[in-house]
Every structure is written in C-alpha cells, then in structure tokens.
Write an enzyme that holds these catalytic residues in place. Structure first.
Site, PDB file in Angstrom:
ATOM      1  N   GLY A 131       9.455 -39.574  -9.133  1.00 52.72           N
ATOM      2  CA  GLY A 131       8.947 -40.583 -10.033  1.00 52.72           C
ATOM      3  C   GLY A 131       7.652 -41.192  -9.514  1.00 52.72           C
TER       4      GLY A 131
ATOM      5  N   LEU B 200       7.025 -42.637  -5.820  1.00 51.58           N
ATOM      6  CA  LEU B 200       6.805 -41.706  -4.717  1.00 51.58           C
ATOM      7  C   LEU B 200       5.561 -40.850  -4.947  1.00 51.58           C
ATOM      8  CD1 LEU B 200       7.555 -40.390  -2.067  1.00 51.58           C
ATOM      9  CD2 LEU B 200       9.254 -38.994  -3.260  1.00 51.58           C
TER      10      LEU B 200
ATOM     11  N   THR C  46      15.344 -41.024  -8.032  1.00 50.90           N
ATOM     12  CA  THR C  46      15.688 -39.862  -8.862  1.00 50.90           C
ATOM     13  C   THR C  46      17.127 -39.435  -8.632  1.00 50.90           C
ATOM     14  OG1 THR C  46      13.397 -39.090  -8.844  1.00 50.90           O
ATOM     15  CG2 THR C  46      15.079 -37.467  -9.381  1.00 50.90           C
TER      16      THR C  46
ATOM     17  N   ALA D  82       7.044 -34.348 -16.430  1.00 52.82           N
ATOM     18  CA  ALA D  82       7.041 -34.224 -17.887  1.00 52.82           C
ATOM     19  C   ALA D  82       6.902 -35.616 -18.470  1.00 52.82           C
ATOM     20  CB  ALA D  82       8.324 -33.565 -18.379  1.00 52.82           C
TER      21      ALA D  82
ATOM     22  N   GLU E 276       0.829  -1.204   0.000  1.00 53.41           N
ATOM     23  CA  GLU E 276       0.000   0.000   0.000  1.00 53.41           C
ATOM     24  C   GLU E 276       0.867   1.259   0.000  1.00 53.41           C
ATOM     25  OE1 GLU E 276      -2.192  -3.399   1.816  1.00 53.41           O
ATOM     26  OE2 GLU E 276      -0.200  -2.523   2.052  1.00 53.41           O
TER      27      GLU E 276
ATOM     28  N   ARG F 281      10.182 -23.826  -9.424  1.00 54.76           N
ATOM     29  CA  ARG F 281      11.086 -24.042  -8.294  1.00 54.76           C
ATOM     30  C   ARG F 281      11.316 -22.755  -7.519  1.00 54.76           C
ATOM     31  NH1 ARG F 281      15.794 -27.680 -11.287  1.00 54.76           N
ATOM     32  NH2 ARG F 281      14.526 -29.580 -11.575  1.00 54.76           N
TER      33      ARG F 281
ATOM     34  N   ASP G 244      19.200 -39.955 -11.957  1.00 59.81           N
ATOM     35  CA  ASP G 244      19.348 -38.721 -12.726  1.00 59.81           C
ATOM     36  C   ASP G 244      20.430 -37.787 -12.201  1.00 59.81           C
ATOM     37  OD1 ASP G 244      17.211 -39.668 -14.186  1.00 59.81           O
ATOM     38  OD2 ASP G 244      15.723 -38.489 -13.087  1.00 59.81           O
TER      39      ASP G 244
END
Length: 504
Positions: A329, A332, A235, A193, A82, A223, A239
């Site tokens: 994945g 989970l 993961t 994805a 404000e 993120r 990865d």
C-alpha cells in the site's frame, strides 16, 4: 518497453524453414538483422522466473531471414541456449548466423556455448550486449573470434536506429542482472491496481476487486518472474493475501512481509509455508511472542536495527535475489520510492470511480509540494488488459554497461596492458557452471557427505566451499569457524566470513 509474449514467428510450422540444404542464405538488411536479434531477446524472455538468479539467455539461428533453430534456458542446469539451437537447426547451422541477446558466460575452461556454435559450423554471431560480469566480459567473444567466427556486437560493430531498438530489447530482458551488477541491489518493481480517480480501495478499506480477472492473471505472471514478493503489515492484516503465482509454473517466489510491530492475527494465509516460503522482516525486539509463533509455523523472522526498505533490499541482495515485486500500500510504497530502491512501476488502471476523501491511494506522502517535483517515468508503455489499461515505465534507466571504447592507439598510450573493451563495473563473485549460470552463489541448499559418510545440508555451495577450507585443520578454532560460515545468511556473507575470520 514491453517484450511481446507471443512467439508464433518462432513456431516450427510458422517460420522454421524446411530442413533441406535448399534453404537459401539471403542477405539481410540492418532492419531484418535487428528483428532477428529482438527475436533472440524474446526467446530469452521465456526463461524469466525459471532460472533465477541466472541470466536470461536466448539464441536464434537464421539463414538469411529464415529462423532454423532457437533455444533458451528453461530450468537450472539445462543445456545452454546455443546448444539447443544448433541441435534444432542440425545441418542448417553450417554457414548460418547465430543471434544472441547476451554474450555467453564461458569461464574457467567450459566452452560449451562457444564449442556448440563452432562445431555446428556457425560462420557469424551477432551479440546484443557483452556480458555484464567483469570476469566473463569479452571472454566468449574472444574465444569465438579465435576460432575464425565473425563476431558483430551491437553498439560497436553494428550501429543505427534499428539496432538501438534491438539493444533496448536485450537490456530489458536482463534488466534484473544489469541493475544488480551496476547498483548492488535486486531489480525492484512496484505494482498496484487503482481506479480512474486514483484509489486502491474504498474508504472502508475494501479492495476486492479493483482490477479485472484478466489483469489479475497478468499479476500472477509478474509474480512468477520474481524471486520474492514484498508487502507491508497493513496488507497482511487487511487483505490476508496468499501471494502465490497460481500460474501453473514451477517457480514459486518467496513472500516477504515488512512490519515493525508484528501486530498480526495468529492465522494468516502467508503463515502457510507449504504454499510458499515466508520471511517476516521486523524491528529488533518487536513482539517476541509473535516471533515465536511465526517461527513455530516455519516462517523465518529477520530482525533489523531499524526496519526500512533500503536495508531490506540490501538484505535481499545478500540472499542472492535478482528481482523483487512490491505489492504494498501507499504507506510502504512511498518510503520505498523515496529511498531509491524502486526501479520500475506497473499500474493497472480500472475504468471505475470509487471516490472518498479518505480512500487510500497507491503512493503515500513523498514530500513533493510542486508538480515540477513529480517523478517522470522513462520508456513508458500502455497496454489494454481486458477492460483495464496497464501503464508501465522505469523510474531509473536500465544500466547500459557497454564500455566507452577509445581507439587502440589511445588505449595503448594510456596503458599497454589494458584491453580496449575493459570497463569498471561491479561484478559478481566466483564462476558459473557449464551452462552459464551461477554455481557457488546460487541460493539453493546442497547435501554433502561428512567424514563419516552422513549427509549434511549446507545453505549453498559457497557455504560448503568456504567451510571446508578449515575442516582439514587441527586448530582449536577451526570447528568454530566452520559453524560461523555455515550459519551465514547468504553465499556472499559466507565468502566474506572467511576473510573476516582469517584476519582475526
């Protein structure tokens, strides 16, 4: 519903009317007013990821349909939205209308948002939603009305289809705060994805890259809006992700790994805590050798009696997190969905087909055997991101904490002491600071001097506040109580420790 990320309509050149008193106060229709309130929500959305765990506040000041000032919280401890807005509008604030996505967090004598609007000469304020925290709810509205400012609250004073859409924008922009207040858990988003045939990797496990570079940039944005990113042990092993925002902003979310076995290589990108803080959640007694190695690298290891998504989310709530992003994945994501801790889903669908009977899918076994048992998403949105399609929607509706308001006569007949706007909701503890953000319960360490003048680091203001209730005491147990409070894992736990210690 997806809030737009383009704010060209709010740029000084595009829409701020010339700073002269000739700027007219044209009457506005419901549709135009709803549009201005949506703009306030869009401005507030610029705060996301910069002020967590604080709410997203936005203020738009308009004369008729012309926006003459706007502001939002862009960092912890900044001027309230404000005050920023009236400083931008200057003399054009007098007689204008201020649109707020959320009622200001005035509390305990600090009235900066209210005084800013009153002193600037704002004649009317449109509020999207009342404050979700019970001890702040209605206080700023009452203070503004007592100063002669006309207040219109959407859903109470302003009704209609246009305002319903504007209200939804106000709910969406502070969904994490509303979920936490209503359900006592952080707002959890599941992101994945996949290819057109529903695979997140090839049968070999290779997954780089399913989606496009443009989609991955959107993931970085997601993120940056989160307090923590959650992945599973598979993961990490498969990865070796870095899980940083890489968006150039100042906010870096924590990284949380769930693993019952701690069967990890000694070198993983997540063990580099200089990039971001890493927490490994595991089952009690799991691989003590790996626990020691992780601790030596600065990784925090937290043991649970039985590791499951629900307990981890409750632990994150105790740490003060508002928003969690799950990038895990199917093994989970399925138990997370089944346990009811996932609230929203982001699915990036790439125009590719990989095939493979054993290729992994984004969600594992849910136990559903008929299509009628499928989970339907709410408020589904579709957006093209480069060559990909982003499908997003809610698994649980956003809590609307607006009270059901009986007539004044009905309320008085039930209990003359009850305000007609009171509502029975779960609320946070303590006060907020002068800009409407959390103070005692912010999960940020503070350094304070001890009796010798030496500075000591405390996990949060609440830890320091509660511990110092015992420091003046000469009782033998006082020092022990101080240490117990100091090692509490969250501000909420520090507050609860005091109650427990005093009852011993």
């Amino acid at each position: 519903m997806v809030l737009a990320l383009s704010f060209a309509a709010l740029s000084p050149v595009a829409s701020l009317c010339t700073r002269t008193n000739s700027c007219s106060l044209r009457s506005t229709t419901h549709s135009q007013e709803a549009s201005l309130l949506r703009q306030a929500a869009e401005v507030a959305d610029l705060s996301a990821g910069l002020t967590a765990p604080h709410p997203n506040f936005g203020c738009v000041i308009a004369r008729g349909t012309d926006v003459v000032g706007h502001g939002f919280l862009y960092a912890q401890g900044t001027k309230c939205a404000e005050l920023q807005a009236v400083e931008m509008a200057r003399e054009l604030s007098r007689g204008a209308t201020a649109y707020l996505n959320l009622e200001p967090g005035d509390c305990y004598g600090d009235l900066t948002p209210v005084s800013s609007l009153v002193q600037a000469g704002i004649s009317r304020v449109v509020v999207g939603i009342r404050h979700p925290l019970h001890h702040l709810r209605g206080k700023a509205i009452q203070a503004l009305r007592s100063q002669g400012v006309q207040i219109d609250v959407v859903g109470e004073d302003l009704l209609g289809k246009a305002f319903e859409e504007a209200l939804k924008s106000c709910l969406v922009v502070n969904a994490p705060l509303l979920y936490r207040a209503a359900y006592c858990v952080p707002f959890s988003v599941l992101k994945f994805a996949m290819t057109l045939d529903g695979k997140i990797a090839a049968s070999s496990g290779h997954a780089s890259w399913v989606s496009s570079k443009v989609s991955r940039h959107r993931v970085f944005e997601l993120r940056g809006r989160s307090d923590a990113i959650i992945v599973g042990g598979n993961t990490v092993r498969r990865d070796d992700p870095q899980l940083t925002a890489r968006h150039g902003g100042g906010h870096v979310p924590a990284r949380i790994v769930l693993s019952r076995t701690l069967d990890f290589p000694e070198e993983r990108k997540l063990w580099n805590v200089f990039d971001a803080y890493t927490i490994v959640a595991t089952q009690r007694g799991a691989c003590k050798d790996m626990q020691k190695k992780l601790a030596s690298k600065g990784v925090e290891v937290v043991e649970f009696d039985f590791l499951n998504p629900k307990d981890v989310v409750e632990y994150c709530y105790d740490r003060g997190y508002l928003s969690l992003l799950w990038e895990c994945g199917g093994s989970l994501s399925a138990p997370a969905i089944k346990s009811g801790v996932i609230h929203k889903l982001f699915a990036f669908v790439a125009p590719k087909i990989i095939g493979g009977e054993n290729a992994p899918s984004p969600v594992g076994e849910l136990g559903n055997v008929e299509m009628t048992q499928a989970i339907d998403l709410i408020d589904v949105s579709y957006e093209q991101i480069g060559p990909d399609i982003l499908v997003s929607g809610y698994i649980k509706p956003i809590p609307d904490l607006s009270p059901v308001i009986p007539s004044v006569d009905e309320t008085s007949a039930l209990d003359p002491t009850i305000s007609p706007y009171e509502t029975n909701i779960i609320f946070f503890y303590k006060t907020w600071d002068e800009y409407g953000v959390f103070s005692n319960f912010s999960p940020h360490p503070v350094q304070m001097p001890d009796e010798n003048g030496d500075y000591i680091t405390w996990p949060s203001v609440e830890h320091y506040y509660q511990a110092h209730k015992f420091i003046p005491a000469d009782a033998p147990l006082a020092g022990e109580f101080v240490q117990q409070i100091k090692i509490a894992k969250s501000p909420e736990e520090a507050a609860r420790k005091l109650t427990l210690l005093c009852t011993q």
